[in-house]
Motif scaffolding. Structure first.
Motif, PDB file in Angstrom:
ATOM      1  N   ARG A  61       3.223   0.294 -75.550  1.00  0.00           N
ATOM      2  CA  ARG A  61       2.369   0.021 -76.722  1.00  0.00           C
ATOM      3  C   ARG A  61       1.355  -1.084 -76.443  1.00  0.00           C
ATOM      4  O   ARG A  61       0.303  -1.136 -77.066  1.00  0.00           O
ATOM      5  N   LEU A  72       9.960   8.024 -71.342  1.00  0.00           N
ATOM      6  CA  LEU A  72       8.765   8.650 -71.909  1.00  0.00           C
ATOM      7  C   LEU A  72       8.956  10.153 -72.084  1.00  0.00           C
ATOM      8  O   LEU A  72       8.443  10.738 -73.034  1.00  0.00           O
ATOM      9  N   LEU A  80      10.590  11.040 -75.441  1.00  0.00           N
ATOM     10  CA  LEU A  80       9.885  10.775 -76.700  1.00  0.00           C
ATOM     11  C   LEU A  80       9.743  12.057 -77.514  1.00  0.00           C
ATOM     12  O   LEU A  80       9.319  13.081 -77.005  1.00  0.00           O
ATOM     13  N   GLY A 107       5.867  11.744 -79.638  1.00  0.00           N
ATOM     14  CA  GLY A 107       5.099  10.566 -79.270  1.00  0.00           C
ATOM     15  C   GLY A 107       5.624   9.281 -79.864  1.00  0.00           C
ATOM     16  O   GLY A 107       5.529   8.232 -79.255  1.00  0.00           O
ATOM     17  N   PRO A 164       1.665   5.318 -76.948  1.00  0.00           N
ATOM     18  CA  PRO A 164       0.593   5.973 -76.180  1.00  0.00           C
ATOM     19  C   PRO A 164       1.030   6.342 -74.757  1.00  0.00           C
ATOM     20  O   PRO A 164       0.539   5.799 -73.765  1.00  0.00           O
ATOM     21  N   TRP A 165       1.923   7.283 -74.637  1.00  0.00           N
ATOM     22  CA  TRP A 165       2.505   7.709 -73.364  1.00  0.00           C
ATOM     23  C   TRP A 165       1.448   8.147 -72.358  1.00  0.00           C
ATOM     24  O   TRP A 165       1.653   8.034 -71.155  1.00  0.00           O
ATOM     25  N   TRP A 166       0.321   8.656 -72.837  1.00  0.00           N
ATOM     26  CA  TRP A 166      -0.722   9.183 -71.949  1.00  0.00           C
ATOM     27  C   TRP A 166      -1.387   8.097 -71.125  1.00  0.00           C
ATOM     28  O   TRP A 166      -2.086   8.384 -70.169  1.00  0.00           O
ATOM     29  N   GLN A 197      -2.661  14.931 -71.156  1.00  0.00           N
ATOM     30  CA  GLN A 197      -2.860  13.524 -70.818  1.00  0.00           C
ATOM     31  C   GLN A 197      -4.322  13.268 -70.452  1.00  0.00           C
ATOM     32  O   GLN A 197      -4.920  12.292 -70.918  1.00  0.00           O
ATOM     33  N   ARG A 240      -6.505  13.266 -73.607  1.00  0.00           N
ATOM     34  CA  ARG A 240      -6.360  12.032 -74.392  1.00  0.00           C
ATOM     35  C   ARG A 240      -7.026  10.840 -73.696  1.00  0.00           C
ATOM     36  O   ARG A 240      -7.655  10.015 -74.352  1.00  0.00           O
TER      37      ARG A 240
END
Length: 114
Positions: free
Chosen positions: A31, A61, A64, A67, A71-73, A90, A93
């Motif tokens: 985050r 990740l 999840l 999400g 912001p995993w990307w 990914q 994004r």
């Protein structure tokens, strides 16, 4: 009759706080990645206080659901390579955040800033 505290001559010590669970530490580190920037799995592990736990970061990740506001990307493999199972999403994004992503065949890579 009043009870008195016994003086031992030692100073009081601060209570040690319990270590943050790995999952929570990883999510907090992810985050904290600013919009338009990326970190590798190993960097996230380091920021989460668990150097060497890059695979564990990837596992967290992967688990999840939807999400979870994380912001995993913004997390890549070493060298800026995007993970194949989610590379297309990914890349989409990251591009929306202004990150330059290059594609060669099915391999996506974040272009390093100079």
């Amino acid at each position: 009759m009043a009870l008195r505290a016994k003086k031992t001559g030692s100073r009081p010590t601060a209570a040690k706080s319990a270590p943050v669970p790995f999952t929570e530490a990883v999510m907090k580190a992810v985050r904290a990645i600013p919009r338009g920037e990326v970190r590798s799995y190993s960097q996230v592990a380091l920021y989460a206080g668990r150097p060497g736990a890059a695979r564990g970061v990837g596992h967290e990740l992967k688990l999840l659901q939807g999400g979870g506001g994380v912001p995993w990307w913004r997390v890549t493999r070493a060298g800026g390579v995007l993970a194949p199972p989610v590379a297309h999403e990914q890349a989409r994004r990251l591009r929306a955040e202004g990150v330059e992503v290059q594609q060669r065949g099915e391999v996506f890579r974040v272009k390093a800033k100079r």
